[in-house]
Write a protein that holds these residues in place. Structure first.
Motif, PDB file in Angstrom:
ATOM      1  N   SER A   1       0.841  -1.215   0.000  1.00  0.00           N
ATOM      2  CA  SER A   1       0.000   0.000   0.000  1.00  0.00           C
ATOM      3  C   SER A   1       0.866   1.251   0.000  1.00  0.00           C
ATOM      4  O   SER A   1       0.560   2.237  -0.684  1.00  0.00           O
TER       5      SER A   1
ATOM      6  N   ASP B   1      -6.127  -0.955  -4.584  1.00  0.00           N
ATOM      7  CA  ASP B   1      -5.593  -1.558  -3.363  1.00  0.00           C
ATOM      8  C   ASP B   1      -6.623  -2.558  -2.834  1.00  0.00           C
ATOM      9  O   ASP B   1      -7.647  -2.165  -2.271  1.00  0.00           O
ATOM     10  N   GLU B   2      -6.330  -3.829  -3.035  1.00  0.00           N
ATOM     11  CA  GLU B   2      -7.231  -4.912  -2.624  1.00  0.00           C
ATOM     12  C   GLU B   2      -8.668  -4.661  -3.048  1.00  0.00           C
ATOM     13  O   GLU B   2      -9.582  -4.625  -2.211  1.00  0.00           O
TER      14      GLU B   2
HETATM   15 MG   LIG Z   1      -2.194  -2.611   2.355  1.00  0.00          MG
END
Ligand SMILES: [Mg+2]
Ligand SMILES: Nc1ncnc2c1ncn2[C@@H]1O[C@H](COP(=O)(O)OP(=O)(O)OP(=O)(O)O)[C@@H](O)[C@H]1O
Lengths: 249, 787
Positions: A63, A179-180
């Protein structure tokens, strides 16, 4: 050409084709007396039109790297180049303009504005961009042409995430950072979201980075980047990326 | 519970801005409460003690002249405890190095000793030596105004004879706590003095040997003042009695009472508003805290904390805020009350100020503040207790919104997305929005009330001194005099215009309501003394009938056309029934008016006057004053300009100080409401705002969503605040109307503008403070937080 594989692999070797280049990128956090090294020297190049999947253990710095690439955060040292622009030297203002004009973000928890409808959530971005597509068109692209006037609370998690993708790509950004994006979704819904991401990558040629904990998703990528302890552990090329619909987890 | 306490502490630190803002509002309420209760208490206590220790009279009577034997007879009447006679006379004084004329009231003391009633409190020096005719005691405020000390000398004109007086002492009297000259509206310490002298000397100077013209009495417990009043009136009628009166008709006592009534209004009204607002602020804050801590509450419950423990935890949070507010309020209140009481001491001359912070007042403040806190917190705590762990553990859902009726309109299509966010957010939290608007409008209204007072008082003085009292100089004469005196004065240097009037003390009655005042007979179209109606138009006097100040007519319950009982308290004490011909709307004092010659006829006298108004060339005042001073029948000379500046400084010092405090408090409320709102809006939107920043919105554009919402609330609140404020101003106006003065109910556009500007300023300030946070907003962590 097989229905389950894709061959339109972009050129991932010539620097002329690069979108991002980082040199010796580090990021340290200071918490009280201790220093946490989230990134310990990242040298990475990302290429136009590629779809990269970033894997790595929790806390490995995924991240952090993505946030720096997206202009949300500053590096502690090293260099980040977006095409010819040095992001590590950019001011807050320049970063805002950079985000506005070039970057699309998709988060794990969608982050839609709850008081705006699907269409308005997209419009909030297209309102401030020059070459944006119509919000309806962006929502069509992610398969939500029928849910234009629904509020986030009236949509399922997968639908909300697809609205978030439509919002991210409506301005036709050069890069899409996720991000995910499937982190909060079941596998069927996750596949729908990945389909939408792939569709954008292929039709618009958007450079796409997807962070995930799910190694299977790597099979749809052109390249799989593995982070460990704030460093790049390996980069694998995938000569034959497959379609998300064939992924099983 | 230790970890809970730590959590409590961290949260308080995190919200210190809001905690402080709310505490300040609570403090403001507590302060006004303490201020008014303590001052009221101090005044009451001081007054009671002074009255009691110095034998303050309960009945008073003035008359022309009666032999001492009359008093001895009256003293034996049932119901009378103690009765004393004295001699009283108007005198004129000259103070070295002070050019203006000084009027004095001369009162006799028993030779060489204190009277039994209205005993003097000697601040310095002593009573006049029984052997010395030139020694006098003078009133303290006058002595202070001229820095006079025992041993100093004064020139006096008593009944036309020049005398040199020596000051033996400086004193205060319960009769002159509020030291005001006859026919004056406000104290003028430089130009009015009370002078006490040995009875034998005064009697000789005024030709009152073996006689008296004033008496004071105290009553036996349970005696009826009204009955004894009638008795005294009957006994003194033959001797030119001017009607007995009780403390309520004594200016000094009356003004103190009115001031205390004002304080009573204050003690209820202001704390109510402030504490109401703080209850609202607390409820908004606590609900927000409970909402954001759903998960914490769930976890705590899952681990076995009881409802009571959790409720206690939130109550402690409130208790802390209330406690800070109380401390601030009690501290500021005690400080302000002491200052305020001292201010009173300038006007109400008591020997000492019995100032004490009353435990009762503090207990009341604690009770009221705690109640406000409890009311404010109840709902939130109730929510927290009702929450089941499972409910709270569920992941947060996006808030529910719906298309509004605005949806399809052209206005809606015209709105940009931030505009829609603002409107939908307000629509979603309608109750909170309404309460916020209400809170902001309350502060607008307080600002309006404050500035209304400032301007209305100014307007009142303008009306009084430009439209009513237009004379520059005012001469009161010792006795009724032929109207030829008016013409004679015109030849004096600098006199431009002169007009005579006839003034008599009267008692006006309608049914069982009576009122003592002066009846003024004046020229039909007087140039120097205006009679105006509510719209400030000059009225002319009717040929017959009486005109009253509208306030007095209301007090009596009289309407034009009604027949009033008029009792002349002078000479033959005639009584007449007279028709109320009309009312006038003067803002200061109360009075009765009629055409002068009609009054002369009523009194059974020729065309006489006992006062003269002059308009003069002010550059020649220095030459004129000594000439007037030498006129034998002049009892006193009053300068209108001096009176005006005296009243203006009185207003500046008391009313305006109070209003200044009010403005300050209103400002702090405004700020607290808006700041609290902005902070909560910011905290709740943080994630959305960060998202917008990520999407490429600049800080300014993101800030607009917050600012726009506050601005909208503020703009909605302003007109409402104007309306509420006008209502409050009207109520205050009604509550504070009194004999001394009545503030006109005029709210100028400036006052409205001021209130609006104040609120907008407070908004801007709060926005600036919140903007600081917005600038520091860390997108990455804001997005990480799952709220
Ligand atoms: Mg992360
Ligand atoms: N604001 C911060 N302050 C201190 N340390 C931080 C902060 N943000 C991240 N870190 C640390 O930096 C390291 C990398 O964090 P990062 O969020 O990039 O991990 P990640 O690979 O995304 O992990 P995950 O898969 O769990 O999301 C971690 O050790 C984390 O604790």
């Amino acid at each position: 050409m097989n229905a389950d594989t894709r061959h339109d692999v972009p050129d991932v070797s010539s620097t002329a084709n690069s979108v991002f280049r980082t040199n010796g990128l580090t990021r340290t956090y200071r918490v009280g007396e201790t220093e946490i090294h989230a990134l310990r020297g990242i040298d990475l190049t990302l290429y136009a039109g590629e779809l990269a999947v970033m894997l790595g253990a929790s806390g490995s710095g995924k991240s952090t790297l993505l946030n720096i690439l997206g202009g949300l955060d500053h590096a502690s040292s090293g260099q980040v180049l977006y095409r010819d622009q040095d992001l590590s030297q950019a001011s807050e203002r320049q970063l805002t303009i950079y985000r506005r004009d070039h970057v699309g973000f998709v988060f794990q928890f969608y982050n839609l504005i709850s008081s705006l409808t699907a269409r308005e959530n997209v419009a909030i971005v297209t309102d401030i961009c020059r070459d944006a597509m119509a919000p309806e068109q962006a929502l069509e692209l992610v398969g939500l042409g029928q849910r234009l006037d629904h509020f986030p609370a009236q949509l399922s998690g997968g639908e909300q995430q697809r609205v978030a993708i439509a919002r991210a790509i409506a301005k036709q950004p050069a890069v899409l950072l996720c991000d995910e994006p499937t982190g909060a979704l079941d596998s069927a819904t996750g596949r729908q979201v990945l389909e939408a991401l792939l569709a954008v990558n292929q039709r618009l040629g958007t450079t796409t980075v997807i962070i995930t904990h799910n190694a299977v998703i790597g099979e749809m990528a052109h390249r799989v980047i593995l982070l460990r302890d704030g460093r790049i552990a390996s980069i694998e090329r995938n000569a034959q990326p497959c379609s998300p619909s064939t992924l099983v987890w | 519970m230790r970890s809970l306490r730590r959590k409590l502490f961290r949260e308080l630190v995190g919200m210190r801005g809001q905690v402080l803002a709310i505490a300040v509002v609570i403090g403001a309420g507590v302060m006004t409460l303490i201020l008014s209760v303590t001052t009221l208490n101090a005044l009451q206590l001081t007054q009671e003690r002074f009255y009691q220790q110095h034998g303050f009279a309960e009945l008073f009577a003035e008359l022309k002249r009666a032999p001492e034997s009359v008093a001895r007879r009256l003293a034996d009447s049932p119901g009378i405890n103690h009765l004393e006679t004295r001699v009283r006379s108007g005198i004129r004084l000259q103070v070295a190095n002070f050019d203006d004329p000084v009027r004095g009231l001369l009162l006799s003391l028993p030779d060489g000793r204190q009277p039994g009633i209205n005993r003097l409190y000697l601040r310095s020096g002593g009573l006049p030596d029984p052997e010395r005719g030139d020694q006098v005691v003078i009133s303290e405020p006058f002595a202070e105004a001229h820095e006079l000390r025992p041993g100093d000398h004064l020139q006096a004109i008593i009944q036309g004879r020049q005398e040199r007086l020596t000051i033996s002492g400086i004193a205060l009297s319960p009769e002159f706590v509020y030291q005001i000259g006859p026919a004056d509206l406000l104290p003028d310490y430089q130009r009015f003095a009370v002078v006490w002298m040995n009875r034998s000397t005064v009697a000789r100077a005024t030709d009152m040997d073996g006689a008296f013209n004033s008496l004071v009495a105290t009553l036996q417990p349970g005696a009826s003042a009204a009955e004894i009043q009638v008795l005294l009136d009957a006994g003194l009628a033959r001797y030119g009695g001017q009607g007995a009166y009780d403390r309520d008709d004594l200016p000094s006592h009356r003004f103190i009472s009115e001031e205390m009534n004002q304080l009573r209004v204050m003690a209820v009204a202001f704390p109510l508003v402030f504490l109401g607002v703080s209850a609202f602020l607390l409820s908004v804050l606590m609900e927000r805290i409970v909402r954001t801590q759903r998960q914490d509450i769930a976890v705590l419950k899952a681990f076995g904390y009881s409802n009571a423990q959790i409720a206690t935890y939130y109550l402690l949070l409130t208790a802390f805020i209330v406690a800070v507010g109380l401390l601030l309020g009690i501290g500021a209140g005690a400080w302000a009350a002491e200052g305020y009481a001292r201010l009173y001491m300038e006007y109400f001359r008591f020997p000492t100020l019995e100032f004490r912070l009353q435990p009762g007042g503090i207990a009341l403040a604690i009770l009221v503040a705690a109640a406000a806190g409890g009311i404010g917190t109840a709902r939130a705590v109730h929510h927290s207790v009702r929450l089941t762990p499972a409910q709270a553990m569920r992941p947060p859902l996006p808030e529910h919104f719906q298309q509004s009726w605005l949806g399809g309109t052209r206005f809606w299509r015209w709105l940009d997305q931030p505009g829609r966010i603002i409107l939908r957010n307000l629509g979603r939290h309608r109750l909170k929005a309404i309460l916020s608007v209400l809170g902001i409008s309350l502060s607008t209204s307080l600002l309006l009330v404050g500035s209304y007072q400032f301007q209305a008082v100014d307007r009142m003085l303008d009306v009084q001194y430009r439209l009513v009292q237009q004379a520059d100089l005012h001469l009161s004469l010792t006795d009724p005099t032929s109207e030829r005196a008016i013409g004679e004065l015109r030849h004096l240097p600098g006199v431009l215009l002169s007009e005579g009037y006839r003034s008599v003390p009267v008692r006006i009655a309608l049914g069982h309501r009576t009122y003592r005042t002066a009846l003024l007979g004046m020229e039909n179209r007087s140039v120097l003394r205006g009679l105006i109606d509510v719209r400030h138009r000059q009225q002319s006097l009717p040929e017959h009938g009486l005109i009253l100040t509208d306030y007095l007519a209301d007090e009596l319950g009289a309407r034009p056309g009604d027949s009033l009982e008029l009792e002349i308290l002078e000479g033959e004490r005639r009584s007449r029934t007279i028709v109320l011909a009309g009312v006038v709307a003067e803002p200061i004092g109360v009075g009765a008016y009629m055409e002068r010659r009609a009054l002369n006829r009523l009194l059974g006298e020729g065309p006489a006057i006992n006062g003269i108004w002059l308009q003069v060339d002010k550059t020649q005042l220095d030459a004129l004053l000594p000439r007037l001073d030498r006129l034998p029948r002049v009892a006193g000379i009053g300068l209108t300009g001096e009176a005006e500046s005296a009243i203006r400084s009185y207003i500046d010092e008391t009313v305006l100080v109070l209003m200044g405090i009010l403005l300050l408090l209103a400002g702090s409320i405004t700020f607290a409401v808006i700041y609290n709102n902005a902070r909560i809006a910011f905290a709740e939107r943080q994630r959305e705002l960060a998202t917008l920043r990520v999407l490429g919105f600049s800080r300014g554009e993101v800030a607009w969503i917050l600012i726009g919402e506050l601005l909208l609330l503020t703009l909605l609140a302003i007109p409402l605040g104007w309306a509420i404020g006008s209502g409050l101003a009207w109520l205050l106006n009604q509550a504070l109307s009194m004999d001394l003065l009545r503030i006109p109910f005029v709210i100028t556009p400036q006052a409205y503008g001021f209130a609006a500007a104040g609120v907008l300023l407070a908004s801007a300030l709060s926005v600036l403070l919140v903007m600081r946070r917005l600038y520091r907003l860390d997108m990455v962590s804001a997005l990480k937080a799952v709220e």
